[in-house]
Design an enzyme around this catalytic site. Structure first.
Site, PDB file in Angstrom:
ATOM      1  NE  ARG A  82      13.934 -17.736  52.779  1.00 16.33           N
ATOM      2  CZ  ARG A  82      14.743 -16.922  52.138  1.00 16.33           C
ATOM      3  NH1 ARG A  82      14.497 -16.578  50.891  1.00 16.33           N
ATOM      4  NH2 ARG A  82      15.831 -16.467  52.706  1.00 16.33           N
TER       5      ARG A  82
ATOM      6  CG  HIS B 168      12.631 -31.003  43.655  1.00 16.50           C
ATOM      7  ND1 HIS B 168      13.095 -29.721  43.879  1.00 16.50           N
ATOM      8  CD2 HIS B 168      13.340 -31.474  42.609  1.00 16.50           C
ATOM      9  CE1 HIS B 168      14.055 -29.452  43.012  1.00 16.50           C
ATOM     10  NE2 HIS B 168      14.218 -30.499  42.233  1.00 16.50           N
TER      11      HIS B 168
ATOM     12  CG  LEU C  11      18.182 -28.174  48.260  1.00 19.32           C
ATOM     13  CD1 LEU C  11      17.189 -27.514  49.196  1.00 19.32           C
ATOM     14  CD2 LEU C  11      18.846 -27.126  47.365  1.00 19.32           C
ATOM     15  CG  ASP C  12      15.651 -30.148  46.316  1.00 22.71           C
ATOM     16  OD1 ASP C  12      16.101 -29.259  45.569  1.00 22.71           O
ATOM     17  OD2 ASP C  12      14.689 -29.972  47.087  1.00 22.71           O
TER      18      ASP C  12
HETATM   19  C1  GRF Z   1       5.489 -26.055  42.253  1.00 24.39           C
HETATM   20  O1  GRF Z   1       6.126 -26.241  41.008  1.00 24.39           O
HETATM   21  C2  GRF Z   1       6.135 -26.962  43.271  1.00 24.39           C
HETATM   22  O2  GRF Z   1       6.668 -28.138  42.688  1.00 24.39           O
HETATM   23  C3  GRF Z   1       7.256 -26.131  43.777  1.00 24.39           C
HETATM   24  O3  GRF Z   1       6.700 -24.836  43.893  1.00 24.39           O
HETATM   25  C4  GRF Z   1       5.792 -24.647  42.774  1.00 24.39           C
HETATM   26  C5  GRF Z   1       4.578 -23.870  43.211  1.00 24.39           C
HETATM   27  O4  GRF Z   1       3.872 -24.663  44.108  1.00 24.39           O
HETATM   28  N1  GRF Z   1       7.753 -26.651  45.021  1.00 24.39           N
HETATM   29  P1  GRF Z   1       2.483 -24.133  44.790  1.00 24.39           P
HETATM   30  O5  GRF Z   1       1.536 -23.752  43.669  1.00 24.39           O
HETATM   31  O6  GRF Z   1       2.829 -22.903  45.618  1.00 24.39           O
HETATM   32  O7  GRF Z   1       2.004 -25.303  45.581  1.00 24.39           O
END
Ligand code: GRF
Length: 195
Positions: free
Chosen positions: A90, A108, A143-144
Site C-alpha cells: 500500500r 524494493h 515513493l521508493d
Molecule cells: C518481494 O519481491 C519484495 O521485494 C517486495 O514484495 C515481494 C514479496 O515480499 N517488496 P515478501 O515475500 O512478502 O517479503
C-alpha cells in the site's frame, strides 16, 4: 529496539528479519501488521510467537487517511522504534510517513533509483540490463525514493523471465534486509553492498 514489520502477502522478508533478531542483536520484532487479514505471513509470524494484527484496507475504499488512522492504532500500541515495510503493497501518505521519518525502512526489488514502482524485474529485462537486484532505503514521502541503506546485485541471464529473475533476487533480499536492519539498529546508516 522494537521493530514493527508491515506485510501484505507471504512475508518471506518478514520471516528473514524476525529470524535475524536473536542473541546479541539489539532489536526484536514487536508486531507483524498486514493490510490483508488473509496474508499468509500472519500465520508465519504467529508460529514464531510474534504479535500480529491486520487492518483490511478494502472497507476504506481508497480513503487513505481513514485507513492509515486505523492502521496507526495497533502500530502505535506496539511502541515500535523502527518500522520495516516488507512486501507491504500500500502506498502511504506523506503525513503517515512524516510521523516515522528516519525510522521507517522499505525493501524494493530493483537497483534504485532505477525502476521505482511495480513490475521492476520485467522492466530491467526489457531494458536489456546486465544486472538487477534489490534496495533497502529509508521511506520518505516520495515513493521508493529515500536514502539508500543497502543494495544487492544479481546478474540477469539470457532467457530470464520476471519469475526466474525474482527467484534469483528474493534470496538476496533475505540477506540484505536483515544486514541493513542490524546496522541501523546499531546506529550505522552507511550504505552496504552485496555481494
Ligand atoms: C518481494 O519481491 C519484495 O521485494 C517486495 O514484495 C515481494 C514479496 O515480499 N517488496 P515478501 O515475500 O512478502 O517479503
Amino acid at each position: 529496539m522494537r521493530v514493527a514489520i508491515l506485510i501484505s502477502g507471504s512475508g518471506s522478508n518478514m520471516v528473514a528479519l524476525a529470524q535475524s533478531m536473536t542473541g546479541d542483536h539489539p532489536a526484536r520484532p514487536c508486531l507483524v501488521l498486514s493490510n490483508d487479514p488473509a496474508a499468509s505471513g500472519l500465520a508465519k509470524a504467529q508460529a514464531m510467537g510474534i504479535a500480529t494484527a491486520a487492518v483490511d484496507h478494502r472497507p476504506f475504499k481508497g480513503d487513505r487517511a481513514a485507513f492509515e488512522a486505523a492502521l496507526l492504532e495497533p502500530l502505535l500500541a506496539a511502541k515500535p522504534d523502527l518500522i520495516a515495510l516488507a512486501g507491504f503493497m500500500r502506498v502511504l501518505t506523506a503525513d503517515f510517513v512524516r510521523r516515522f521519518e528516519g525510522r521507517m525502512l522499505n525493501i524494493h526489488p530493483s537497483l534504485l533509483p532505477k525502476y521505482k514502482g511495480l513490475h521492476t524485474h520485467a522492466r530491467a529485462i526489457e531494458a536489456g540490463d546486465a544486472q538487477a537486484g534489490c534496495t533497502v532505503h529509508e521511506v520518505t514521502a516520495a515513493l521508493d525514493d529515500g536514502p539508500i541503506l543497502g543494495q544487492a546485485r544479481v546478474p540477469i541471464l539470457p532467457g530470464d523471465t520476471p519469475d526466474t529473475l525474482a527467484a534469483r533476487v528474493l534470496p538476496m533480499e533475505h540477506q540484505l534486509y536483515p544486514l541493513v536492519l542490524r546496522r541501523v539498529a546499531e546506529g550505522n546508516r552507511a550504505p552496504v553492498s552485496l555481494p
